[in-house]
Design a protein around this motif. Sequence first.
Motif, PDB file in Angstrom:
ATOM      1  N   ALA A  10      77.674  56.801  49.076  1.00  0.00           N
ATOM      2  CA  ALA A  10      79.132  56.671  49.169  1.00  0.00           C
ATOM      3  C   ALA A  10      79.545  55.494  50.049  1.00  0.00           C
ATOM      4  CB  ALA A  10      79.734  57.970  49.706  1.00  0.00           C
ATOM      5  N   GLN A  11      78.644  55.049  50.916  1.00  0.00           N
ATOM      6  CA  GLN A  11      78.937  53.892  51.780  1.00  0.00           C
ATOM      7  C   GLN A  11      78.523  52.572  51.121  1.00  0.00           C
ATOM      8  OE1 GLN A  11      77.480  56.845  53.272  1.00  0.00           O
ATOM      9  NE2 GLN A  11      79.654  57.268  53.612  1.00  0.00           N
ATOM     10  N   GLY A  12      78.073  52.658  49.874  1.00  0.00           N
ATOM     11  CA  GLY A  12      77.691  51.438  49.171  1.00  0.00           C
ATOM     12  C   GLY A  12      76.310  50.932  49.550  1.00  0.00           C
ATOM     13  N   GLN A  13      75.499  51.786  50.182  1.00  0.00           N
ATOM     14  CA  GLN A  13      74.144  51.376  50.570  1.00  0.00           C
ATOM     15  C   GLN A  13      73.115  52.025  49.638  1.00  0.00           C
ATOM     16  OE1 GLN A  13      73.987  48.914  52.776  1.00  0.00           O
ATOM     17  NE2 GLN A  13      76.216  49.155  52.759  1.00  0.00           N
ATOM     18  N   VAL A  14      71.941  51.422  49.564  1.00  0.00           N
ATOM     19  CA  VAL A  14      70.889  51.958  48.703  1.00  0.00           C
ATOM     20  C   VAL A  14      70.598  53.398  49.130  1.00  0.00           C
ATOM     21  CG1 VAL A  14      68.460  51.753  48.040  1.00  0.00           C
ATOM     22  CG2 VAL A  14      69.895  49.700  48.227  1.00  0.00           C
ATOM     23  N   ALA A  15      70.757  54.317  48.185  1.00  0.00           N
ATOM     24  CA  ALA A  15      70.601  55.745  48.494  1.00  0.00           C
ATOM     25  C   ALA A  15      69.125  56.065  48.709  1.00  0.00           C
ATOM     26  CB  ALA A  15      71.162  56.570  47.345  1.00  0.00           C
ATOM     27  N   PRO A  16      68.838  57.002  49.625  1.00  0.00           N
ATOM     28  CA  PRO A  16      67.435  57.381  49.809  1.00  0.00           C
ATOM     29  C   PRO A  16      66.880  58.078  48.568  1.00  0.00           C
ATOM     30  CG  PRO A  16      68.896  58.761  51.145  1.00  0.00           C
ATOM     31  CD  PRO A  16      69.752  57.725  50.506  1.00  0.00           C
ATOM     32  N   HIS A  17      65.550  58.089  48.461  1.00  0.00           N
ATOM     33  CA  HIS A  17      64.886  58.763  47.344  1.00  0.00           C
ATOM     34  C   HIS A  17      65.121  60.276  47.420  1.00  0.00           C
ATOM     35  CE1 HIS A  17      62.711  55.140  46.264  1.00  0.00           C
ATOM     36  NE2 HIS A  17      62.087  55.781  45.300  1.00  0.00           N
ATOM     37  N   THR A  18      65.334  60.862  46.256  1.00  0.00           N
ATOM     38  CA  THR A  18      65.396  62.327  46.148  1.00  0.00           C
ATOM     39  C   THR A  18      64.057  62.824  45.598  1.00  0.00           C
ATOM     40  OG1 THR A  18      66.140  62.244  43.861  1.00  0.00           O
ATOM     41  CG2 THR A  18      67.856  62.167  45.566  1.00  0.00           C
ATOM     42  N   HIS A  19      63.849  64.131  45.648  1.00  0.00           N
ATOM     43  CA  HIS A  19      62.648  64.703  45.025  1.00  0.00           C
ATOM     44  C   HIS A  19      62.598  64.382  43.539  1.00  0.00           C
ATOM     45  CE1 HIS A  19      60.954  67.797  48.065  1.00  0.00           C
ATOM     46  NE2 HIS A  19      61.381  66.708  48.669  1.00  0.00           N
ATOM     47  N   VAL A  20      63.772  64.379  42.912  1.00  0.00           N
ATOM     48  CA  VAL A  20      63.831  64.083  41.475  1.00  0.00           C
ATOM     49  C   VAL A  20      63.341  62.655  41.217  1.00  0.00           C
ATOM     50  CG1 VAL A  20      65.383  63.881  39.490  1.00  0.00           C
ATOM     51  CG2 VAL A  20      65.666  65.757  41.104  1.00  0.00           C
ATOM     52  N   ASP A  21      63.720  61.727  42.102  1.00  0.00           N
ATOM     53  CA  ASP A  21      63.224  60.343  41.974  1.00  0.00           C
ATOM     54  C   ASP A  21      61.701  60.317  42.043  1.00  0.00           C
ATOM     55  OD1 ASP A  21      65.823  59.336  41.981  1.00  0.00           O
ATOM     56  OD2 ASP A  21      65.810  58.905  44.127  1.00  0.00           O
ATOM     57  N   TRP A  22      61.157  61.047  43.020  1.00  0.00           N
ATOM     58  CA  TRP A  22      59.701  61.011  43.217  1.00  0.00           C
ATOM     59  C   TRP A  22      58.954  61.572  42.028  1.00  0.00           C
ATOM     60  CZ3 TRP A  22      57.580  57.793  46.175  1.00  0.00           C
ATOM     61  CH2 TRP A  22      58.180  57.404  47.370  1.00  0.00           C
ATOM     62  N   VAL A  23      59.488  62.645  41.456  1.00  0.00           N
ATOM     63  CA  VAL A  23      58.775  63.283  40.346  1.00  0.00           C
ATOM     64  C   VAL A  23      58.844  62.413  39.093  1.00  0.00           C
ATOM     65  CG1 VAL A  23      58.775  65.268  38.789  1.00  0.00           C
ATOM     66  CG2 VAL A  23      59.117  65.595  41.251  1.00  0.00           C
ATOM     67  N   ASN A  24      60.027  61.867  38.797  1.00  0.00           N
ATOM     68  CA  ASN A  24      60.247  61.209  37.516  1.00  0.00           C
ATOM     69  C   ASN A  24      60.085  59.695  37.546  1.00  0.00           C
ATOM     70  OD1 ASN A  24      61.304  63.490  35.731  1.00  0.00           O
ATOM     71  ND2 ASN A  24      62.539  63.698  37.594  1.00  0.00           N
ATOM     72  N   GLY A  25      60.202  59.113  38.721  1.00  0.00           N
ATOM     73  CA  GLY A  25      60.392  57.674  38.797  1.00  0.00           C
ATOM     74  C   GLY A  25      61.878  57.442  38.895  1.00  0.00           C
ATOM     75  N   ARG A  26      62.281  56.692  39.920  1.00  0.00           N
ATOM     76  CA  ARG A  26      63.697  56.542  40.227  1.00  0.00           C
ATOM     77  C   ARG A  26      64.426  55.721  39.173  1.00  0.00           C
ATOM     78  NH1 ARG A  26      66.518  55.831  45.669  1.00  0.00           N
ATOM     79  NH2 ARG A  26      68.128  54.279  45.381  1.00  0.00           N
ATOM     80  N   GLU A  27      65.587  56.207  38.756  1.00  0.00           N
ATOM     81  CA  GLU A  27      66.478  55.434  37.900  1.00  0.00           C
ATOM     82  C   GLU A  27      67.805  55.276  38.622  1.00  0.00           C
ATOM     83  OE1 GLU A  27      66.858  56.445  33.819  1.00  0.00           O
ATOM     84  OE2 GLU A  27      64.714  56.807  33.548  1.00  0.00           O
ATOM     85  N   GLY A  28      68.225  54.055  38.810  1.00  0.00           N
ATOM     86  CA  GLY A  28      69.525  53.807  39.427  1.00  0.00           C
ATOM     87  C   GLY A  28      70.619  53.886  38.388  1.00  0.00           C
ATOM     88  N   ASP A  29      71.799  54.301  38.808  1.00  0.00           N
ATOM     89  CA  ASP A  29      72.942  54.398  37.888  1.00  0.00           C
ATOM     90  C   ASP A  29      73.481  53.026  37.517  1.00  0.00           C
ATOM     91  OD1 ASP A  29      73.091  56.476  40.232  1.00  0.00           O
ATOM     92  OD2 ASP A  29      73.740  57.498  38.402  1.00  0.00           O
ATOM     93  N   ILE A  30      73.272  52.067  38.411  1.00  0.00           N
ATOM     94  CA  ILE A  30      73.847  50.742  38.182  1.00  0.00           C
ATOM     95  C   ILE A  30      72.781  49.866  37.545  1.00  0.00           C
ATOM     96  CG2 ILE A  30      74.935  48.746  39.271  1.00  0.00           C
ATOM     97  CD1 ILE A  30      75.769  50.610  41.570  1.00  0.00           C
ATOM     98  N   LEU A  31      73.019  49.541  36.278  1.00  0.00           N
ATOM     99  CA  LEU A  31      72.053  48.769  35.506  1.00  0.00           C
ATOM    100  C   LEU A  31      72.474  47.305  35.555  1.00  0.00           C
ATOM    101  CD1 LEU A  31      69.614  49.003  33.570  1.00  0.00           C
ATOM    102  CD2 LEU A  31      71.254  49.389  31.723  1.00  0.00           C
ATOM    103  N   LEU A  32      71.585  46.444  36.016  1.00  0.00           N
ATOM    104  CA  LEU A  32      71.945  45.041  36.227  1.00  0.00           C
ATOM    105  C   LEU A  32      71.053  44.113  35.409  1.00  0.00           C
ATOM    106  CD1 LEU A  32      72.326  45.118  40.130  1.00  0.00           C
ATOM    107  CD2 LEU A  32      74.180  45.180  38.441  1.00  0.00           C
ATOM    108  N   VAL A  33      71.677  43.068  34.865  1.00  0.00           N
ATOM    109  CA  VAL A  33      70.945  41.977  34.228  1.00  0.00           C
ATOM    110  C   VAL A  33      71.229  40.740  35.065  1.00  0.00           C
ATOM    111  CG1 VAL A  33      70.723  40.565  32.164  1.00  0.00           C
ATOM    112  CG2 VAL A  33      71.156  43.014  31.949  1.00  0.00           C
ATOM    113  N   ASN A  34      70.222  40.149  35.614  1.00  0.00           N
ATOM    114  CA  ASN A  34      70.373  38.995  36.513  1.00  0.00           C
ATOM    115  C   ASN A  34      71.399  39.294  37.620  1.00  0.00           C
ATOM    116  OD1 ASN A  34      68.662  37.980  34.634  1.00  0.00           O
ATOM    117  ND2 ASN A  34      69.924  36.256  34.004  1.00  0.00           N
ATOM    118  N   GLY A  35      71.387  40.537  38.089  1.00  0.00           N
ATOM    119  CA  GLY A  35      72.271  40.943  39.177  1.00  0.00           C
ATOM    120  C   GLY A  35      73.691  41.252  38.740  1.00  0.00           C
ATOM    121  N   GLN A  36      73.967  41.209  37.435  1.00  0.00           N
ATOM    122  CA  GLN A  36      75.330  41.437  36.934  1.00  0.00           C
ATOM    123  C   GLN A  36      75.380  42.681  36.059  1.00  0.00           C
ATOM    124  OE1 GLN A  36      75.398  37.487  34.987  1.00  0.00           O
ATOM    125  NE2 GLN A  36      77.368  37.188  36.015  1.00  0.00           N
TER     126      GLN A  36
END
Length: 526
Positions: A203-229
């Motif tokens: 919520a503060q706009g910082q990289v969120a820490p890993h959750t257990h779900v990230d560790w089990v599945n491999g982390r997927e971020g909600d924000i999908l970027l191409v060349n940073g855009q």
Amino acid sequence: MIRRDFMRLGALGLLTLTPLASIAMSKHHQGSGVDLKIRQLPEHLPLRQLPEIENLASGNVFKARLSVAATPVELTGPEKTQLWLYNNQITPLIQVTEGDHVEVQVDNHLHQPTTVHWHGLKVPNSEDGGPHDLIAPHQSRTYRFQVKPGDAGLHWFHPHPHAYLADQIAHSMAAAFLVKPYQDPMPALPSYLLMVTDLRLDAQGQVAPHTHVDWVNGREGDILLVNGQRNPKLELAPGSTLRLRMINACAGRYLRLALDKHTIQLIGTDGGYLEQPVELEELLLVPGQRCDMLIKLSHEPNQSFALQTLPYDRDWMGPRPAHYLTTETLMTLATNAATRAPAIALPQRLTEIKPLAEAEVHRLLELSEVMPGHAMSSMGHNQESTTSPQGHGGHSMHGNQGQHSPAGIMTGRPPIEFLINGESFTPGRIMFTGKVGQLEEWEVFNNSHMDHPFHIHGTHFQVVAEQDAAGAWQIPAYRAWRDTVNLLPNQRLKLRLVFNEPGEWMFHCHIIEHEELGMMASILVQ
Ligand SMILES: [Cu+2]
């Protein structure tokens, strides 16, 4: 949900995150404020070219300094996101020509160790930037290697320090490395490098820490970027033929690529050109892989076409991210009102890929997983006979003091292990020994319920046989050089390869969190 899944989720504490019904039935995602962050990112800005890292030398020498540092980036509003970047840039680019000598001094300004792994480049083992060869915090080291003639292609570089890797990838540490050929069989075309990353912010706009779900599945971020855009736009004359080369630099996201109302001509993979173009309706690009594509753009003026990533279910466990089973737009290709571009004659044959002969050595590799309290691996391992992830910190391979000790960073990771031949990665343990120049065949068996993208350092391989859904062996439709290949659950692949450089070479799952939780091992080539 079958009983086995229920028990595994319970053991991992995932059942407490969400009511059971929503785990099984819904696409609920974790966290709030995320949608707002995504909506604040502008779309349809002109596609940004990857910022090039300056060459401080000339001729056939590429010399550069690479700083690794926390960098505030304005992504979603006035509060700046701290990313960890190379030269303060999101996904920069090193560009050389085959045969060039490369010398890169890396200055690590992070408070934790890092390495630079030259993914896809055939460098001497001492320059591979593997987990054994850390650059301590606030220290420097110089990587030196020659890009061998014949190794043209799109490669990339990223960190590889065991225990710290997932955090560094989550903070966007990745860059492209393009090796141009002496002579290109492709004519000059509008050509674009695309580096795909994803981010998840709090919520503060910082990289969120890993959750257990990230560790089990491999982390997927909600924000999908191409060349940073977010969903950038590329506008060309109708009828243009363009070339798109893409790197999947995400930790866990699979990209099932399709271009609205167009087919894709695949002309290259990780190790450079295919022998001839292959026309595809869609293309799966898994973490670590690269693709080289031609697009023959529509003759219609003033049209927009979405380059999409279609839903791909890699057998997610626990609450799914909101984007998981939706179609997302990576970028938009548009035709303008200009005169139709002239047709371009394309070569029918791009290169020759000689099939690797019958192997002298055959190896079997089994990818498996162990959930707490469950003997999932057919190798007979169970919780008692394997080391817990926390236990790895005790090896203290990093010699790092202070708050960022490996033991400290390992806390909060779920007690799940991903294994190769029943073993969780242990620094210094060699799984296989081989010989320089020896033809090897590796039968890789994914004895687990999830997809795993399998990556080998130090060489490229050919997939010579793959099992279909019925378990029958099939010869792949076309020959290609790869360094990363996906295995479906329960699938077996046969890979042929030769190591031409001595040393200890890593092989691992390129879902970063699976690698960190043990799905990595090495071969000592003498
Ligand atoms: Cu994996």
